[in-house]
Design an enzyme around this catalytic site. Structure first.
Site, mmCIF file in Angstrom:
data_model
loop_
_atom_site.group_PDB
_atom_site.id
_atom_site.type_symbol
_atom_site.label_atom_id
_atom_site.label_comp_id
_atom_site.label_asym_id
_atom_site.label_seq_id
_atom_site.Cartn_x
_atom_site.Cartn_y
_atom_site.Cartn_z
ATOM 1 N NE ARG A 1 86.023 -19.910 127.438
ATOM 2 C CZ ARG A 1 86.958 -20.825 127.222
ATOM 3 N NH1 ARG A 1 87.062 -21.404 126.048
ATOM 4 N NH2 ARG A 1 87.791 -21.146 128.176
ATOM 5 N NE ARG B 1 88.766 -20.049 120.144
ATOM 6 C CZ ARG B 1 89.400 -20.993 120.821
ATOM 7 N NH1 ARG B 1 90.563 -21.426 120.408
ATOM 8 N NH2 ARG B 1 88.857 -21.508 121.896
ATOM 9 N NE ARG C 1 92.325 -14.349 119.557
ATOM 10 C CZ ARG C 1 93.534 -14.615 119.107
ATOM 11 N NH1 ARG C 1 94.257 -13.677 118.536
ATOM 12 N NH2 ARG C 1 94.035 -15.824 119.234
ATOM 13 C CG ASP D 1 91.324 -16.483 130.159
ATOM 14 O OD1 ASP D 1 90.662 -17.100 129.305
ATOM 15 O OD2 ASP D 1 92.011 -17.067 131.020
ATOM 16 C CE1 TYR E 1 94.202 -23.982 132.475
ATOM 17 C CE2 TYR E 1 92.554 -23.386 134.108
ATOM 18 C CZ TYR E 1 92.880 -23.902 132.868
ATOM 19 O OH TYR E 1 91.895 -24.344 132.026
HETATM 20 O O1 CP3 Z 1 82.120 -16.448 128.253
HETATM 21 C C1 CP3 Z 1 82.570 -15.499 127.589
HETATM 22 O O2 CP3 Z 1 82.214 -15.242 126.431
HETATM 23 C C2 CP3 Z 1 83.550 -14.553 128.272
HETATM 24 C C3 CP3 Z 1 84.915 -14.804 128.027
HETATM 25 C C4 CP3 Z 1 85.658 -15.960 128.671
HETATM 26 C C5 CP3 Z 1 86.832 -16.499 128.090
HETATM 27 N N1 CP3 Z 1 87.386 -17.375 128.964
HETATM 28 C C6 CP3 Z 1 87.351 -16.117 126.776
HETATM 29 C C7 CP3 Z 1 88.336 -16.973 126.107
HETATM 30 C C8 CP3 Z 1 85.475 -16.612 129.891
HETATM 31 C C9 CP3 Z 1 84.345 -16.471 130.888
HETATM 32 C C10 CP3 Z 1 86.592 -17.479 130.073
HETATM 33 C C11 CP3 Z 1 86.786 -18.287 131.287
HETATM 34 C C12 CP3 Z 1 87.837 -19.291 131.298
HETATM 35 N N2 CP3 Z 1 89.112 -19.195 130.785
HETATM 36 C C13 CP3 Z 1 87.738 -20.529 131.955
HETATM 37 C C14 CP3 Z 1 86.558 -21.008 132.754
HETATM 38 C C15 CP3 Z 1 85.466 -21.453 131.874
HETATM 39 C C16 CP3 Z 1 85.723 -22.715 131.122
HETATM 40 O O3 CP3 Z 1 85.590 -22.680 129.902
HETATM 41 O O4 CP3 Z 1 85.985 -23.731 131.755
HETATM 42 C C17 CP3 Z 1 88.954 -21.204 131.781
HETATM 43 C C18 CP3 Z 1 89.277 -22.598 132.297
HETATM 44 C C19 CP3 Z 1 89.816 -20.351 131.053
HETATM 45 C C20 CP3 Z 1 91.213 -20.587 130.670
HETATM 46 C C21 CP3 Z 1 91.353 -20.620 129.207
HETATM 47 N N3 CP3 Z 1 91.311 -19.504 128.399
HETATM 48 C C22 CP3 Z 1 91.549 -21.733 128.372
HETATM 49 C C23 CP3 Z 1 91.638 -23.160 128.853
HETATM 50 C C24 CP3 Z 1 91.636 -21.252 127.064
HETATM 51 C C25 CP3 Z 1 91.936 -22.027 125.821
HETATM 52 C C26 CP3 Z 1 90.774 -22.863 125.469
HETATM 53 C C27 CP3 Z 1 90.474 -22.827 124.012
HETATM 54 O O5 CP3 Z 1 89.292 -23.065 123.721
HETATM 55 O O6 CP3 Z 1 91.374 -22.556 123.204
HETATM 56 C C28 CP3 Z 1 91.442 -19.857 127.097
HETATM 57 C C29 CP3 Z 1 91.422 -18.941 125.934
HETATM 58 C C30 CP3 Z 1 90.143 -18.210 125.697
HETATM 59 N N4 CP3 Z 1 89.411 -17.614 126.681
HETATM 60 C C31 CP3 Z 1 89.536 -17.963 124.442
HETATM 61 C C32 CP3 Z 1 88.410 -17.183 124.680
HETATM 62 C C33 CP3 Z 1 87.451 -16.610 123.669
HETATM 63 C C34 CP3 Z 1 90.094 -18.399 123.088
HETATM 64 C C35 CP3 Z 1 91.259 -17.519 122.792
HETATM 65 C C36 CP3 Z 1 91.392 -17.084 121.351
HETATM 66 O O7 CP3 Z 1 90.651 -16.198 120.896
HETATM 67 O O8 CP3 Z 1 92.292 -17.613 120.688
#
Ligand code: CP3
Length: 343
Positions: free
Chosen positions: A25, A29, A38, A74, A150
């Site tokens: 990640r 943010r 964003r 994502d 999910y």
């Molecule tokens: O690693 C990176 O920088 C690449 C981008 C990436 C994102 N999500 C961006 C993201 C990757 C590799 C993911 C994978 C992902 N997404 C997973 C597996 C990894 C993990 O963390 O367990 C999962 C379970 C998801 C599903 C998901 N997407 C969730 C649960 C959420 C919300 C969580 C939160 O912190 O709010 C997201 C949203 C998300 N994916 C964001 C980002 C940068 C935040 C969205 C925003 O900008 O508002």
């Protein structure tokens, strides 16, 4: 060595000049420049716009100089392409009509990555051009069990009671869903490799919630399908399971090149259990990065010492947290740069 050489050498346990580093990640943010993008677009639009997705993937590389760049997207994007209705709310992802019956599984389609998600390959091609050969480009996908969690729960969950109830009450339905997800992810991974991904990380974030026998039946066989496809594409496969300590020996059976380890087990203990055939990635607790740069450096060095010099990629044990101060992220990425490998 440049970053790409260093990262790829570590993936196959070959010698390196220093430990390679990146952060799960790392685009997100905690970065003001990410928050600025964003403000202009919502999260799903960002994932689907190659110029913007490539830009936010590169932001952490420009600021900190990691050895690997993960494509911004994502894990749920292909699930939307299968026909699920996906939204991102303040509390995380939401699936409008959860998949809880054989009929609902039958309605999902196996998308064609080229026509249904062309923006992902385009983002990867843009990134390969921008990174040149300096920094490794990492693609990723979700593993079938985590994606199914999910789809069945309808969003995130604390107990995973809904998917586990389906698993124990109606295993054939869950197997049908997992098989469809595995076919989708195998094709999706193949398309990312064709577009220039030099390694692929498979996120089975929630499979660590399973009892080991359930992991063996409902997570492992479907991880294997995706990982076999990645290895057939000629790039290393990285497997991440959050809470992997109870299932490490099963993860070994996937033949993933790299096992990504969370912080609940030491890398020395993990190494003893998996043997020398695998690289390890991890495993600093992301909450350490909420404290001080010195604590971050100490934890990074502890992880490097516990892992030894061969076959280690320094990373966090899970994604970086949004309140992380920039100076702590910076201290993490710099830690191996001040430490050439010795033994
Ligand atoms: O690693 C990176 O920088 C690449 C981008 C990436 C994102 N999500 C961006 C993201 C990757 C590799 C993911 C994978 C992902 N997404 C997973 C597996 C990894 C993990 O963390 O367990 C999962 C379970 C998801 C599903 C998901 N997407 C969730 C649960 C959420 C919300 C969580 C939160 O912190 O709010 C997201 C949203 C998300 N994916 C964001 C980002 C940068 C935040 C969205 C925003 O900008 O508002």
């Amino acid at each position: 060595m440049n970053g790409a050489q260093r990262f790829l050498a570590a993936c196959s346990c070959r010698p390196v000049d220093r430990t390679p580093v990146w952060m799960m990640r790392q685009a997100g943010r905690y970065l003001p420049e990410y928050r600025a993008v964003r403000e202009l677009v919502d999260f799903l639009t960002l994932c689907k716009t190659p110029e913007l997705a490539a830009e936010v993937s590169l932001q952490p590389i420009r600021r900190f100089g990691m050895d690997a760049c993960i494509v911004f997207c994502d894990i749920l994007i292909p699930v939307e392409a299968m026909g699920a209705t996906l939204a991102f709310t303040d509390t995380g992802p939401a699936i409008a009509q959860p998949v809880r019956s054989q009929a609902a599984v039958d309605e999902l389609r196996i998308p064609d990555p080229q026509t249904d998600m062309p923006f992902v390959a385009q983002t990867l091609r843009n990134l390969r051009a921008a990174l040149k050969e300096e920094t490794a480009l990492v693609g990723f996908c979700g593993a079938p069990f985590t994606l199914a969690a999910y789809l069945v729960e309808g969003g995130g969950s604390k107990s995973f009671a809904t998917i586990k109830t389906l698993m124990y009450r109606e295993p054939a339905t869950l197997h049908a869903l997992l098989a469809k997800l595995a076919d989708t992810m195998a094709a999706y991974a193949g398309a990312q490799i064709d577009a220039g991904a030099q390694a692929m990380q498979v996120f089975d974030t929630w499979a660590g919630e399973l009892a080991p026998d359930a992991f063996e039946r409902f997570a492992l066989p479907y991880q294997k399908i995706v990982i076999d496809r990645i290895r057939a594409g000629g790039v290393p496969a990285i497997l991440f399971v959050n809470g992997c300590a109870g299932v490490l020996e099963l993860m070994v059976q996937t033949k993933a090149d790299v096992l990504s380890i969370d912080w609940r087990i030491g890398l020395d203990a993990a190494r003893k259990r998996v043997g020398n055939g695998f690289a390890l990635q991890g495993n600093v607790d992301p909450t350490v990065l909420l404290s001080t740069p010195q604590a971050v450096r100490d934890s990074a060095h502890d992880a490097m010492r516990a892992a030894g010099s061969l076959g280690h990629i320094l990373n966090l044990g899970h994604g970086i947290l949004p309140p992380t101060p920039i100076e702590c992220a910076s201290a993490f990425v710099d830690a191996p740069k001040a430490t050439p490998v010795t033994a």
